[in-house]
Design an enzyme around this catalytic site. Structure first.
Site, short mmCIF file in Angstrom:
data_model
loop_
_atom_site.label_atom_id
_atom_site.label_comp_id
_atom_site.label_asym_id
_atom_site.label_seq_id
_atom_site.Cartn_x
_atom_site.Cartn_y
_atom_site.Cartn_z
CB CYS B 170 -0.98 -0.03 1.17
SG CYS B 170 -1.97 -1.53 1.13
CG HIS B 298 -1.99 4.44 5.33
ND1 HIS B 298 -1.98 4.37 3.95
CD2 HIS B 298 -2.11 3.17 5.75
CE1 HIS B 298 -2.08 3.10 3.58
NE2 HIS B 298 -2.17 2.35 4.65
CB THR B 302 -7.46 -1.38 10.74
OG1 THR B 302 -6.19 -0.74 10.80
CG2 THR B 302 -7.74 -1.84 9.32
N PRO B 303 -8.60 -0.56 13.67
CG PRO B 303 -9.97 -1.78 15.13
CD PRO B 303 -9.47 -1.74 13.70
CB ALA B 304 -3.80 -1.69 15.14
CD GLU B 309 -1.79 7.80 9.43
OE1 GLU B 309 -2.81 7.10 9.30
OE2 GLU B 309 -1.27 8.41 8.47
CE LYS B 327 -6.38 4.43 2.72
NZ LYS B 327 -5.44 5.55 2.64
CG HIS B 332 -6.66 0.88 1.88
ND1 HIS B 332 -5.77 1.59 1.09
CD2 HIS B 332 -5.90 0.16 2.73
CE1 HIS B 332 -4.53 1.30 1.46
NE2 HIS B 332 -4.59 0.43 2.45
CG PHE B 390 0.50 -6.10 4.17
CD1 PHE B 390 -0.19 -5.38 5.12
CD2 PHE B 390 -0.12 -7.21 3.62
CE1 PHE B 390 -1.46 -5.74 5.52
CE2 PHE B 390 -1.39 -7.58 4.00
CZ PHE B 390 -2.07 -6.85 4.94
#
Lengths: 272, 403
Positions: B170, B298, B302-304, B309, B327, B332, B390
């Protein structure tokens, strides 16, 4: 363009049957082959369970990358890196496509995150603690030439030393007829800006032309891997040839010159 | 680094085709997300239940006959995106002005045309030797490899400089700006077409689902109750050149790249890689965090990812910064996220439209004052974008108006 230059500080190499750069050089010089070579590399960067489970491309990439850093005497964590692979991990592509055609909801999360083209780069940075920039590229048959070019351009724009890792694995399943690639092949170079006594200096320039069919012993032995075009350079390094040509795609070539700087030359550079 | 002129730029997303469509949707806060109507079907015989950002009309837009070898959904979107805002004319003009070998192509993608490989596996046919083989219409090797996209763009543009596909998940189409800037700075070329294209396919829908990262609802970046991302598809391009004396073009001022060195699919818990990329981009641009007016996060929802960020942004930037994730507009778009969000930064610089966040209502206590849910309108000088992928692969870009 003016030529881009680098010192080759360290080389890593692994292919099915020639598991290491010293072994490959022995083969090029006198045709010697090792007895009972391992079927796949066993990269020490990974924990033992991960070492067995890692995709072949990740295993060969980490193996040659670490060998090149050791040969250069460089801490892997200090280097930026360029990972070049024509197809990435074809066995995972085959798995993903076959599973999606059959039972899409059963895709394995680990295989999915290992399917990214930068899996080798990711495991390398995790295993070595390297937080510098890393990238993962492909340029089809010209992948190695463009990986090398990106590494040289990083040096030309200020990075003191860079790790280049190039690799491809075997294709399996229906994909094997479309993207043929055999065996495991990996090569790595630690390249730096400064000269070093006894270390080969490389210069490279783009030009029009078609690359001649590679004819060296390594290229002749291992023609079926998708990363075989890189063997023009590794044959030249092993045999002491001063020239090699890589296809850069679309009727362009990357012409390479190799030479050992004399001690005076090195001294002059150091004083300068 | 020497700044680079952004001579032409465009994006095509679920919001529509070209810059005007993106800007209009940002202004009225119209989302491009819809309930998933893209296969393959799950065990219940329906598409994966989630929301997607799908580009309309690709099914009815085959490539021109001369490019039939590259035919697939991803290259169709590349072609469609190149038709907008004069992108193809701009790169062909650069080829004419500077020489074909002086124009590089650096294009990012995550999965390239793997959708075509998935399609072939759904329709395998016995070969002469009886083993399963691709159907003849899909037995075209160039659409089953990651460089399919770069190769296609090379074929249509006529450029003969270095042609590279960057595939770092990404962060791909943010990193293309960095690699192109280096090729120009080193004197290898005088201009570069950068960009990225990623299309929806089974691999990403079911792959992200297997990691439990896909929300059943439209994504809600930085909302306290966010529960995952919405996937989208997009294509976009930008033409970079050295800054001529007479240009008022928008500029690429800096880039930063880093690795988390932490985990294949989870961000570093303290956001070290993200901070390193942002700091490096600011340093290369020669500016301080206080100088940044807009930051496109970004922000995948997502929770994490969002928590980490937000903390990194709060530790680096003053409260006045307007930061948002877009997003909720596009989904995304994976390997195309970098170029799409770079285009949103260029829209912010040109029109003063600073996007907020769609669908989110309840701020997460983890969010600092920089995270803004509402749009704003302001004349700004500097915009920045973050892209994380990733493998812990991070990139940040800084854009500015000409002095």
């Amino acid at each position: 363009m003016s030529a881009l230059v680098a010192t080759i500080e360290g080389v890593g190499f692994w292919t099915t049957g020639l598991p290491g750069w010293d072994i490959a050089r022995d083969f090029v010089r006198d045709g010697r082959l090792p007895e009972a070579p391992p079927a796949r590399p066993s990269p020490q960067l990974l924990a033992p369970n991960e070492r067995r489970r890692a995709p072949g491309t990740v295993a060969v990439a980490l193996e040659v990358a670490l060998a090149a850093c050791e040969a250069a005497g460089r801490d892997p964590a200090s280097l930026s890196s360029v990972f070049a692979s024509t197809h990435g991990e074809l066995a995972i592509t085959d798995y993903m496509c076959a599973t999606l055609a059959d039972q899409p909801e059963t895709i394995s999360p680990t295989r999915f995150h290992n399917s990214v083209h930068n899996a080798g780069a990711g495991y390398w940075s995790i295993g070595t603690g390297a937080t510098a920039a890393t990238t993962a590229i492909s340029a089809y048959q010209a992948t190695f030439a463009h990986g090398l070019l990106e590494a040289l351009v990083q040096l030309a724009t200020g990075v003191p030393a860079v790790l280049l890792v190039a690799y491809d694995g075997a294709s399996v399943g229906p994909l094997a007829k479309i993207s043929p690639s055999a065996g495991l092949l990996g090569g790595a170079l630690v390249l730096s800006r400064s000269e070093r006594a006894g270390a080969t200096r490389l210069s490279a320039a783009l030009a029009d032309g078609e690359s001649p069919a590679a004819a060296g012993p390594l290229a002749a032995r291992d023609p079926g891997n998708a990363m075989a075009p890189m063997l023009a350079l590794f044959d030249a390094l092993a045999s002491g040839d001063q020239h090699a040509t890589l296809s850069a795609g679309a009727g362009r070539i990357l012409q390479l010159s190799l030479h050992e700087p004399s001690l005076q030359e090195t001294g002059a550079q150091r004083r300068g | 680094m020497p700044p680079l002129a952004v001579r032409a730029w465009s994006a095509t997303t679920a919001l529509g085709r070209g810059v005007q469509a993106q800007h209009a949707a940002l202004l009225v806060r119209r989302s491009g997300l819809r309930p998933n109507d893209f296969g393959p079907d799950n065990a219940d015989g329906v598409p994966l239940p989630c929301w997607i950002g799908r580009v309309d009309g690709l099914e009815d837009a085959p490539l021109p006959e001369e490019f039939a070898r590259w035919e697939c959904r991803n290259n169709r979107l590349a072609w469609l995106a190149l038709q907008q805002d004069g992108m193809l004319e701009a790169v062909r003009d650069a080829v004419d002005r500077l020489g074909a070998e002086r124009v590089a192509l650096v294009i990012g993608t995550s999965t390239s045309s793997i959708g075509a490989s998935e399609e072939a596996y759904r329709d395998l046919q016995p070969d002469a030797d009886g083993t399963p083989a691709f159907p003849p219409a899909l037995a075209r090797p160039i659409v089953h490899t990651v460089h399919s996209l770069g190769d296609f763009v090379q074929r249509v543009s006529g450029a003969r400089g270095p042609c590279i596909t960057v595939a770092t998940a990404c962060s791909s189409s943010a990193k293309v700006f960095a690699q192109a800037a280096r090729l120009i700075e080193a004197g290898v070329v005088d201009a570069a077409l950068v960009g990225g294209v990623d299309t929806l396919c089974g691999s990403v829908l079911y792959g992200f689902n297997s990691l439990q990262l896909v929300s059943a609802q439209p994504c809600r970046p930085f909302d306290a109750d966010r529960d995952g991302l919405s996937l989208g598809e997009a294509g976009g391009f930008a033409l970079l050149e050295r800054v001529p004396a007479d240009t008022r073009a928008l500029r690429l001022l800096g880039y930063g790249e880093s690795s988390d060195a932490h985990h294949m699919s989870s961000p570093h818990p303290q956001g070290l890689g993200a901070l390193q990329a942002m700091n490096e981009a600011l340093a290369r641009a020669g500016i301080a965090p206080e100088d940044v007016d807009y930051l496109n996060l970004h922000g995948t929802s997502t929770p994490a990812n969002d928590r980490i960020e937000a903390a990194a942004v709060a530790s680096l930037f003053p409260a006045r910064l307007h930061a948002s994730s877009t997003k909720g507009w596009t989904g995304h778009t994976l390997g195309a996220a970098g170029i799409v969000e770079a285009v949103f930064c260029l829209i912010a610089l040109q029109h003063g439209t600073l996007p907020g966040i769609l669908n989110s209502a309840t701020p997460d206590p983890a969010c600092g004052p920089q995270i803004r849910f509402d749009n704003a309108q302001a004349s700004i000088q500097v915009a920045m974008t973050n892209s994380f992928g990733f493998g812990g692969n991070n990139a940040s870009l800084v854009f500015g108006v000409s002095a």
